[in-house]
Design a protein around this motif. Structure first.
Motif, PDB file in Angstrom:
ATOM      1  N   LEU A   1     -55.620  -3.360  -9.723  1.00  0.00           N
ATOM      2  CA  LEU A   1     -56.092  -2.641  -8.541  1.00  0.00           C
ATOM      3  C   LEU A   1     -55.229  -1.408  -8.293  1.00  0.00           C
ATOM      4  O   LEU A   1     -55.731  -0.327  -7.967  1.00  0.00           O
ATOM      5  N   ALA A   2     -53.909  -1.573  -8.435  1.00  0.00           N
ATOM      6  CA  ALA A   2     -53.008  -0.437  -8.266  1.00  0.00           C
ATOM      7  C   ALA A   2     -53.275   0.629  -9.323  1.00  0.00           C
ATOM      8  O   ALA A   2     -53.249   1.831  -9.030  1.00  0.00           O
ATOM      9  N   GLU A   3     -53.559   0.198 -10.547  1.00  0.00           N
ATOM     10  CA  GLU A   3     -53.845   1.150 -11.625  1.00  0.00           C
ATOM     11  C   GLU A   3     -55.120   1.932 -11.321  1.00  0.00           C
ATOM     12  O   GLU A   3     -55.184   3.149 -11.513  1.00  0.00           O
ATOM     13  N   GLY A   4     -56.151   1.243 -10.833  1.00  0.00           N
ATOM     14  CA  GLY A   4     -57.395   1.923 -10.489  1.00  0.00           C
ATOM     15  C   GLY A   4     -57.222   2.886  -9.332  1.00  0.00           C
ATOM     16  O   GLY A   4     -57.783   3.988  -9.326  1.00  0.00           O
TER      17      GLY A   4
ATOM     18  N   ASP B   1     -57.149  -9.769 -20.654  1.00  0.00           N
ATOM     19  CA  ASP B   1     -56.757  -8.482 -20.085  1.00  0.00           C
ATOM     20  C   ASP B   1     -57.988  -7.703 -19.629  1.00  0.00           C
ATOM     21  O   ASP B   1     -58.021  -7.137 -18.530  1.00  0.00           O
ATOM     22  N   GLN B   2     -59.029  -7.694 -20.485  1.00  0.00           N
ATOM     23  CA  GLN B   2     -60.260  -6.988 -20.115  1.00  0.00           C
ATOM     24  C   GLN B   2     -60.938  -7.652 -18.927  1.00  0.00           C
ATOM     25  O   GLN B   2     -61.492  -6.979 -18.058  1.00  0.00           O
ATOM     26  N   LEU B   3     -60.879  -8.982 -18.878  1.00  0.00           N
ATOM     27  CA  LEU B   3     -61.468  -9.688 -17.732  1.00  0.00           C
ATOM     28  C   LEU B   3     -60.772  -9.315 -16.436  1.00  0.00           C
ATOM     29  O   LEU B   3     -61.410  -9.167 -15.388  1.00  0.00           O
ATOM     30  N   GLN B   4     -59.446  -9.184 -16.471  1.00  0.00           N
ATOM     31  CA  GLN B   4     -58.716  -8.801 -15.271  1.00  0.00           C
ATOM     32  C   GLN B   4     -59.044  -7.369 -14.870  1.00  0.00           C
ATOM     33  O   GLN B   4     -59.194  -7.065 -13.686  1.00  0.00           O
ATOM     34  N   ARG B   5     -59.143  -6.498 -15.873  1.00  0.00           N
ATOM     35  CA  ARG B   5     -59.570  -5.132 -15.572  1.00  0.00           C
ATOM     36  C   ARG B   5     -60.972  -5.138 -14.947  1.00  0.00           C
ATOM     37  O   ARG B   5     -61.235  -4.458 -13.956  1.00  0.00           O
ATOM     38  N   GLY B   6     -61.874  -5.915 -15.579  1.00  0.00           N
ATOM     39  CA  GLY B   6     -63.234  -5.986 -15.072  1.00  0.00           C
ATOM     40  C   GLY B   6     -63.298  -6.580 -13.680  1.00  0.00           C
ATOM     41  O   GLY B   6     -64.068  -6.128 -12.830  1.00  0.00           O
ATOM     42  N   ASN B   7     -62.471  -7.584 -13.422  1.00  0.00           N
ATOM     43  CA  ASN B   7     -62.425  -8.219 -12.107  1.00  0.00           C
ATOM     44  C   ASN B   7     -61.981  -7.219 -11.047  1.00  0.00           C
ATOM     45  O   ASN B   7     -62.586  -7.108  -9.972  1.00  0.00           O
ATOM     46  N   ALA B   8     -60.903  -6.471 -11.353  1.00  0.00           N
ATOM     47  CA  ALA B   8     -60.416  -5.472 -10.403  1.00  0.00           C
ATOM     48  C   ALA B   8     -61.446  -4.359 -10.208  1.00  0.00           C
ATOM     49  O   ALA B   8     -61.694  -3.915  -9.075  1.00  0.00           O
ATOM     50  N   SER B   9     -62.059  -3.909 -11.305  1.00  0.00           N
ATOM     51  CA  SER B   9     -63.057  -2.850 -11.192  1.00  0.00           C
ATOM     52  C   SER B   9     -64.280  -3.320 -10.415  1.00  0.00           C
ATOM     53  O   SER B   9     -64.851  -2.561  -9.619  1.00  0.00           O
ATOM     54  N   PHE B  10     -64.696  -4.571 -10.630  1.00  0.00           N
ATOM     55  CA  PHE B  10     -65.848  -5.100  -9.899  1.00  0.00           C
ATOM     56  C   PHE B  10     -65.546  -5.171  -8.406  1.00  0.00           C
ATOM     57  O   PHE B  10     -66.414  -4.880  -7.575  1.00  0.00           O
ATOM     58  N   ALA B  11     -64.297  -5.534  -8.056  1.00  0.00           N
ATOM     59  CA  ALA B  11     -63.909  -5.561  -6.643  1.00  0.00           C
ATOM     60  C   ALA B  11     -63.961  -4.159  -6.045  1.00  0.00           C
ATOM     61  O   ALA B  11     -64.365  -3.975  -4.889  1.00  0.00           O
ATOM     62  N   ARG B  12     -63.578  -3.156  -6.822  1.00  0.00           N
ATOM     63  CA  ARG B  12     -63.638  -1.778  -6.333  1.00  0.00           C
ATOM     64  C   ARG B  12     -65.085  -1.304  -6.197  1.00  0.00           C
ATOM     65  O   ARG B  12     -65.449  -0.632  -5.221  1.00  0.00           O
ATOM     66  N   VAL B  13     -65.922  -1.652  -7.180  1.00  0.00           N
ATOM     67  CA  VAL B  13     -67.332  -1.261  -7.113  1.00  0.00           C
ATOM     68  C   VAL B  13     -68.018  -1.946  -5.934  1.00  0.00           C
ATOM     69  O   VAL B  13     -68.754  -1.319  -5.164  1.00  0.00           O
ATOM     70  N   GLU B  14     -67.776  -3.249  -5.781  1.00  0.00           N
ATOM     71  CA  GLU B  14     -68.389  -3.988  -4.676  1.00  0.00           C
ATOM     72  C   GLU B  14     -67.832  -3.562  -3.324  1.00  0.00           C
ATOM     73  O   GLU B  14     -68.490  -3.709  -2.296  1.00  0.00           O
ATOM     74  N   GLY B  15     -66.592  -3.039  -3.324  1.00  0.00           N
ATOM     75  CA  GLY B  15     -65.991  -2.607  -2.065  1.00  0.00           C
ATOM     76  C   GLY B  15     -66.785  -1.531  -1.364  1.00  0.00           C
ATOM     77  O   GLY B  15     -66.751  -1.423  -0.130  1.00  0.00           O
ATOM     78  N   VAL B  16     -67.529  -0.724  -2.145  1.00  0.00           N
ATOM     79  CA  VAL B  16     -68.353   0.315  -1.539  1.00  0.00           C
ATOM     80  C   VAL B  16     -69.392  -0.309  -0.613  1.00  0.00           C
ATOM     81  O   VAL B  16     -69.778   0.275   0.398  1.00  0.00           O
ATOM     82  N   GLY B  17     -69.836  -1.522  -0.949  1.00  0.00           N
ATOM     83  CA  GLY B  17     -70.835  -2.200  -0.126  1.00  0.00           C
ATOM     84  C   GLY B  17     -70.295  -2.696   1.205  1.00  0.00           C
ATOM     85  O   GLY B  17     -71.074  -3.112   2.072  1.00  0.00           O
TER      86      GLY B  17
END
Length: 585
Positions: free
Chosen positions: A202-205, A314-330
């Protein structure tokens, strides 16, 4: 060890873990059959993969018992059959998983676009375009990679792990339990990693969003940066953003550098333990050699699916964090519309309005104003007086902190956006040319407009370049197409206003990019086309005030004078001083 990055300060919200799980569940239910088929095929593929080691153990025991070559050949053919079934079922399992991932990603993209377009403009402005852009590009792409590649591979691998452990326990519970316990080092390392990885990504994103903001604003304002000599400041700001990206990236790299060596060592321990315990049990006659060999092979085969899980973790964690950021817009909802109220007329009333930008002091202080239907009102005053803020409140782009803004007696907040836009349109000096043809850009305001109406709208705002375009209204604009300069883009935006035909038009420096003579002529042409409509012009050029029915003078977030041009000159107040200064007298 590198320093831990600061937790993401956030621009747009980030979905909580529970919200992300619920969103993922909804996506799975939308394509439930494909998801179930993927799990079933993975299970069958994993079961087929268990046949080879089991048959090899049978061969060893049967040969020791005196079985002949024909028996061994039959079992060898069985191993080949299981291997072929494992290959084919695994292929179809992955194919089904990839299709599921692509369909789900399409839904995520469509939902993100819908949410992004529904965001209130002030939210996007405060958050920064870089954050929204990063979520819509890099984060959505990361989620796509996770769905398309990581999710199917991890699903296959996890099913294989479960089936292999079950097979070990079925052959010999002691050997199976020994092998399972010796894998506990992996569980400890993974738990340590997971507790830190989500926050790290999340910090990286967030750091990537910050860098995009800095680079985007610097590129957009390059001429201003050069004119004001701000190069060093912008370079320093970019360097700071890059350093934050480096720190956050280094932290996630550190997490992986701890995880993977521990995992690699943990693969060796279970095999050695099973062989040692199997030798002891074989000495007492409690287990056959074939069973020991089969269990050792199963433990060894665990390395392959576990490797896949951990490599994709590692990719799953990246995807998890990115999905949280994408869903956060909602999580950002437009201000609620309490009803389908209909204004009784076009009168605009501003009563006791105070407004402050987030975390700042009030910029409007008890503003009272009535704009009569069909009136041409000019709002003038020094920079920072609150003119543009008042315009945004009148257009419903911002909500007052206290007080109210009404149209026809109905609070702006209670008007549905579609209805509000039919009553009030705000045109600022920021104009955007959309990808598409000239016709596409104009029909954004009136989808059913004929070519004759489009040409009439262009003529109304003094466009003299439309006929010179290579393909007329079909000329492509934007990247790769015909380039419009700032003046032409502004005229295109004004033509859209003519087509929208609102009752109230708010012009916030909307002709600032035109030369003074053209600007005045364009404003008068607009007034003629929009005769009978209310026009509120926010301007620094006082010829706009001269042509208006009334002039509102703002200073320090208050309306200090209100009257006609002649009345205010006669009063010899602030407006008269502005007029004399503008005329150089």
């Amino acid at each position: 060890m590198t320093a831990r990055p600061q937790p993401p300060h956030g621009r747009l919200p980030i979905a909580a873990a529970a919200e992300a799980r619920r969103a993922a569940g909804r996506l799975i239910r939308q394509d439930g059959r494909a998801f179930a088929a993927m799990l079933a095929l993975n299970g069958l593929a994993a079961a087929a993969g268990l046949g080879g080691p089991w048959l090899l153990g049978r061969i060893i025991d049967d040969v020791r018992a005196g079985a002949g070559p024909e028996h061994v050949d039959r079992l060898a053919l069985g191993i080949l059959g299981f291997a072929l079934a494992h290959l084919l079922l695994g292929r179809f399992a992955r194919y089904t998983g990839y299709r599921f991932g692509e369909r789900t990603l399409a839904r995520i993209r469509e939902r993100f676009v819908e949410r992004a377009l529904a965001l209130p403009a002030p939210v996007v402005e405060r958050a920064g375009a870089g954050d929204l852009m990063t979520r819509g590009t890099a984060d959505v792409a990361t989620v796509g990679t996770t769905l398309r590649d990581a999710a199917p591979e991890v699903t296959v691998a996890l099913v294989q792990v479960v089936f292999i452990l079950a097979a070990m326990l079925a052959i010999n519970p002691l050997l199976g339990l020994c092998g399972t316990l010796c894998l506990s080092g992996i569980a400890v390392a993974v738990r340590w990693y997971l507790r830190r990885a989500h926050a790290g990504y999340l910090a990286e994103g967030d750091a990537a969003s910050g860098l995009a903001d800095v680079l985007g604003s610097t590129a957009a304002g390059a001429r201003t940066v050069e004119a004001l000599g701000l190069e060093e400041r912008r370079i320093a700001a970019a360097a700071e953003a890059i350093e934050r990206c480096r720190v956050t990236r280094t932290h996630t790299l550190y997490l992986r550098s701890v995880l993977f060596p521990v995992v690699e060592f943990s693969y060796v321990a279970p095999v050695a333990a099973v062989l040692l315990l199997g030798g002891a049990l074989r000495g007492s006659g409690a287990v056959s050699v074939g069973a020991v060999v089969a269990c050792a092979l199963y433990v060894w085969r665990l390395a392959e699916p576990l490797d896949k899980v951990l490599l994709w973790l590692d990719q799953l964690q990246r995807g998890n964090a990115s999905f949280a950021r994408v869903e956060g817009v909602g999580r950002i909802e437009a201000p609620p519309v309490t009803g389908d109220a209909r204004p009784v007329d076009e009168r605009i009333d501003v009563v006791g309005v105070r407004y402050a930008y987030q975390g700042e002091r009030d910029v409007l202080h008890g503003v009272d104003l009535t704009v009569r239907p069909g009136e041409r009102l000019a709002v003038v005053g020094p920079s920072g007086a609150g003119k543009s803020t008042l315009g945004r409140l009148l257009a419903g782009a911002e909500a007052p902190r206290t007080g109210r803004v009404t149209v026809g007696g109905v609070p702006v907040a209670e008007l549905h956006p579609d209805r509000l836009r039919r009553h009030v349109v705000l045109v600022s000096q920021e104009h955007h040319v959309f990808l598409g043809t000239v016709r596409d850009n104009l029909r954004l305001a009136a989808p059913d407009a004929t070519d004759q109406e489009l040409h009439a709208a262009l003529a109304a705002v003094e466009v003299d370049w439309a006929d010179e375009l290579p393909d007329g209204l079909d000329t492509a604009l934007g990247a790769g197409g015909h380039h419009l300069d700032a003046r032409q883009a502004q005229q295109l935006a004004l033509a859209r206003v003519v087509l929208a035909d609102p009752h109230t038009l708010i012009l916030d420096e909307a002709t600032s990019l035109l030369d003074p003579a053209t600007a005045r002529h364009t404003e008068r042409s607009l007034a003629a086309v929009l005769k009978g409509r209310t026009v509120i012009a926010i301007a620094h050029r006082l010829h706009t005030a001269h042509d208006a029915d009334r002039v509102a003078v703002m200073d320090g977030g208050r309306i200090t004078e209100l009257g006609s041009h002649d009345e205010l000159l006669a009063a010899d107040g602030g407006y008269a001083a502005l007029w004399r200064s503008w005329h150089g007298g």
